[in-house]
Design a protein around this motif. Structure first.
Motif, PDB file in Angstrom:
ATOM      1  N   HIS A  60      27.485  96.678  39.962  1.00  0.00           N
ATOM      2  CA  HIS A  60      26.714  97.385  40.982  1.00  0.00           C
ATOM      3  C   HIS A  60      26.486  96.554  42.246  1.00  0.00           C
ATOM      4  O   HIS A  60      25.760  96.993  43.141  1.00  0.00           O
ATOM      5  CB  HIS A  60      25.376  97.840  40.395  1.00  0.00           C
ATOM      6  CG  HIS A  60      25.545  98.866  39.322  1.00  0.00           C
ATOM      7  ND1 HIS A  60      26.030 100.133  39.576  1.00  0.00           N
ATOM      8  CD2 HIS A  60      25.340  98.809  37.980  1.00  0.00           C
ATOM      9  CE1 HIS A  60      26.092 100.817  38.447  1.00  0.00           C
ATOM     10  NE2 HIS A  60      25.688 100.031  37.463  1.00  0.00           N
ATOM     11  N   MET A  61      27.131  95.397  42.309  1.00  0.00           N
ATOM     12  CA  MET A  61      27.114  94.613  43.540  1.00  0.00           C
ATOM     13  C   MET A  61      28.304  94.948  44.425  1.00  0.00           C
ATOM     14  O   MET A  61      28.491  94.346  45.486  1.00  0.00           O
ATOM     15  CB  MET A  61      27.107  93.116  43.214  1.00  0.00           C
ATOM     16  CG  MET A  61      25.780  92.595  42.691  1.00  0.00           C
ATOM     17  SD  MET A  61      24.454  92.743  43.912  1.00  0.00           S
ATOM     18  CE  MET A  61      24.998  91.551  45.120  1.00  0.00           C
ATOM     19  N   GLU A  62      29.117  95.922  43.999  1.00  0.00           N
ATOM     20  CA  GLU A  62      30.219  96.386  44.840  1.00  0.00           C
ATOM     21  C   GLU A  62      29.659  97.144  46.036  1.00  0.00           C
ATOM     22  O   GLU A  62      28.509  97.582  46.044  1.00  0.00           O
ATOM     23  CB  GLU A  62      31.164  97.276  44.032  1.00  0.00           C
ATOM     24  CG  GLU A  62      31.923  96.561  42.924  1.00  0.00           C
ATOM     25  CD  GLU A  62      32.891  95.526  43.467  1.00  0.00           C
ATOM     26  OE1 GLU A  62      33.475  95.755  44.547  1.00  0.00           O
ATOM     27  OE2 GLU A  62      33.044  94.464  42.830  1.00  0.00           O
ATOM     28  N   PHE A  63      30.499  97.335  47.051  1.00  0.00           N
ATOM     29  CA  PHE A  63      30.081  97.999  48.288  1.00  0.00           C
ATOM     30  C   PHE A  63      29.389  99.330  47.991  1.00  0.00           C
ATOM     31  O   PHE A  63      29.874 100.146  47.220  1.00  0.00           O
ATOM     32  CB  PHE A  63      31.304  98.254  49.180  1.00  0.00           C
ATOM     33  CG  PHE A  63      30.975  98.976  50.462  1.00  0.00           C
ATOM     34  CD1 PHE A  63      30.654  98.267  51.599  1.00  0.00           C
ATOM     35  CD2 PHE A  63      30.985 100.365  50.518  1.00  0.00           C
ATOM     36  CE1 PHE A  63      30.351  98.925  52.777  1.00  0.00           C
ATOM     37  CE2 PHE A  63      30.686 101.038  51.691  1.00  0.00           C
ATOM     38  CZ  PHE A  63      30.370 100.318  52.830  1.00  0.00           C
ATOM     39  N   PHE A  64      28.225  99.527  48.627  1.00  0.00           N
ATOM     40  CA  PHE A  64      27.511 100.792  48.493  1.00  0.00           C
ATOM     41  C   PHE A  64      26.772 101.076  49.784  1.00  0.00           C
ATOM     42  O   PHE A  64      26.094 100.212  50.337  1.00  0.00           O
ATOM     43  CB  PHE A  64      26.504 100.746  47.336  1.00  0.00           C
ATOM     44  CG  PHE A  64      25.777 102.050  47.129  1.00  0.00           C
ATOM     45  CD1 PHE A  64      26.387 103.089  46.436  1.00  0.00           C
ATOM     46  CD2 PHE A  64      24.503 102.252  47.639  1.00  0.00           C
ATOM     47  CE1 PHE A  64      25.735 104.299  46.252  1.00  0.00           C
ATOM     48  CE2 PHE A  64      23.841 103.456  47.457  1.00  0.00           C
ATOM     49  CZ  PHE A  64      24.460 104.486  46.761  1.00  0.00           C
TER      50      PHE A  64
END
Length: 269
Positions: A60-64
Motif C-alpha cells: 500500500h506504499m505504491e502510488f495512490f
C-alpha cells in the motif's frame, strides 16, 4: 485454521484513519503513505506475523492519488481483498494494487467534481453571503455544508467498499472492473460537463445592432447554443495542455485577456 475476519470496529478504524488523508503528500507517490496508514489497523488484525505486516504495508506504499473524501471506498474494497489474501495464500496480491489503480482515477473525477468543484463553491457562497451581513452563521454553515457530506461519504464509502469487495473480488476477471470504470467515467464526465456550463463564465456584450433591444454577440451565441463559448474555451485549454503548454502561461493569457476585455469593453461580467 481459524478464519480471519474484519469486524465493523476494524472498518471504523479505516474510516477514522482516512480523516487526515490529505496530511501526507509527496511528488513521487502522492498519498501512498496516508493510504498505508489508513490500512494499518486492518493489516495488523489480519496478519499477526510481523513480516506479513511489512509486506502488506509495502503493497500500500505504491502510488495512490484520489479525492480524500472518496478514498475510503477504495480502502474498504482493499480491506476486503486483504481479508481474502489473509485467508487464502494463493490469492493474487497484485490484484489489490490493480484494483486501486483502476478505481482511483474515475472515482477522483467524481469526487473532485462534487466536493471541490461544486460543494465547496456552494458552501462558500452560503457562508460568504451570511458573513458579509455580520452573521456568525456564515463560517458555521460553511463548515457544516461542506463537512457533513464529506464525513457521510467517508463512512458509507468504507462500509459499502468492504461489502462490494467481497463479491467484487470474484467478478473482477469477468470484466466487472472495466464496466465499473466505464460507468464512473460517464458519470464523472457528465458532472464535469455541467461544471463547465455553470462555472466557466464568458460574456461578450459587443452590440451587433442599435436601439433599445440591440442584439449582442453573446445573445446571438446563446440563441444558437447556450454556454457555447465556455465549451469552446474549455476545449481550447485541453488542447493547449495536450500540447504541453504550461499552466502558468495559460493563466497569464486568461488574466491578460480578462483585463483587456474589461478595459476595452469586449468582455463583461
Amino acid at each position: 485454521m481459524t478464519s480471519k475476519k474484519i469486524a465493523k470496529k476494524d472498518l471504523m478504524g479505516v474510516f477514522w484513519r482516512s480523516m487526515p488523508m490529505e496530511a501526507s503528500f509527496n511528488y513521487e507517490r502522492m498519498m501512498s503513505l496516508a493510504f498505508a496508514y489508513t490500512m494499518g489497523g486492518v493489516i495488523q488484525k489480519l496478519y499477526p506475523d510481523k513480516e506479513d505486516q511489512k509486506k502488506a504495508m509495502k503493497r500500500h506504499m505504491e502510488f495512490f492519488n484520489c479525492t480524500s473524501a472518496t478514498s475510503p471506498f477504495i480502502a474498504g474494497v482493499a480491506a476486503s481483498m486483504e481479508e481474502k489474501k489473509a485467508n487464502d495464500p494463493s490469492f493474487d496480491e497484485s490484484s489489490i494494487n490493480a484494483m486501486k489503480a483502476g478505481l482511483m482515477g474515475p472515482i477522483s473525477g467524481i469526487g473532485d467534481s462534487i466536493f471541490w468543484g461544486s460543494l465547496r463553491i456552494i458552501a462558500s457562497g452560503i457562508g460568504i453571503s451570511l458573513a458579509k451581513q455580520g452573521s456568525i452563521l456564515g463560517p458555521i454553515l460553511f463548515l457544516l455544508v461542506f463537512n457533513i457530506p464529506n464525513v457521510l461519504v467517508r463512512y458509507f464509502g468504507t462500509m459499502w467498499g468492504y461489502k462490494a469487495g467481497v463479491s467484487f473480488i470474484d467478478k473482477m476477471s469477468s470484466g466487472l472492473m472495466d464496466n465499473i470504470t466505464y460507468a464512473i467515467n460517464i458519470l464523472g464526465n457528465t458532472v464535469i460537463g455541467g461544471m463547465v456550463a455553470s462555472m466557466v463564465i464568458i460574456n461578450i456584450p459587443v452590440k451587433l445592432t442599435s436601439g433599445k433591444d440591440a442584439q449582442t454577440i453573446q445573445g446571438l451565441l446563446d440563441s444558437m447554443m447556450p454556454a457555447l463559448l465556455p465549451l469552446l474555451i474549455t476545449f481550447l485549454f485541453c488542447r493547449l495542455l495536450k500540447k504541453d503548454v504550461k499552466v502558468f502561461y495559460i493563466l497569464l493569457a486568461i488574466l491578460a485577456v480578462s483585463i483587456l476585455g474589461a478595459v476595452f469593453g469586449f468582455l463583461a461580467v
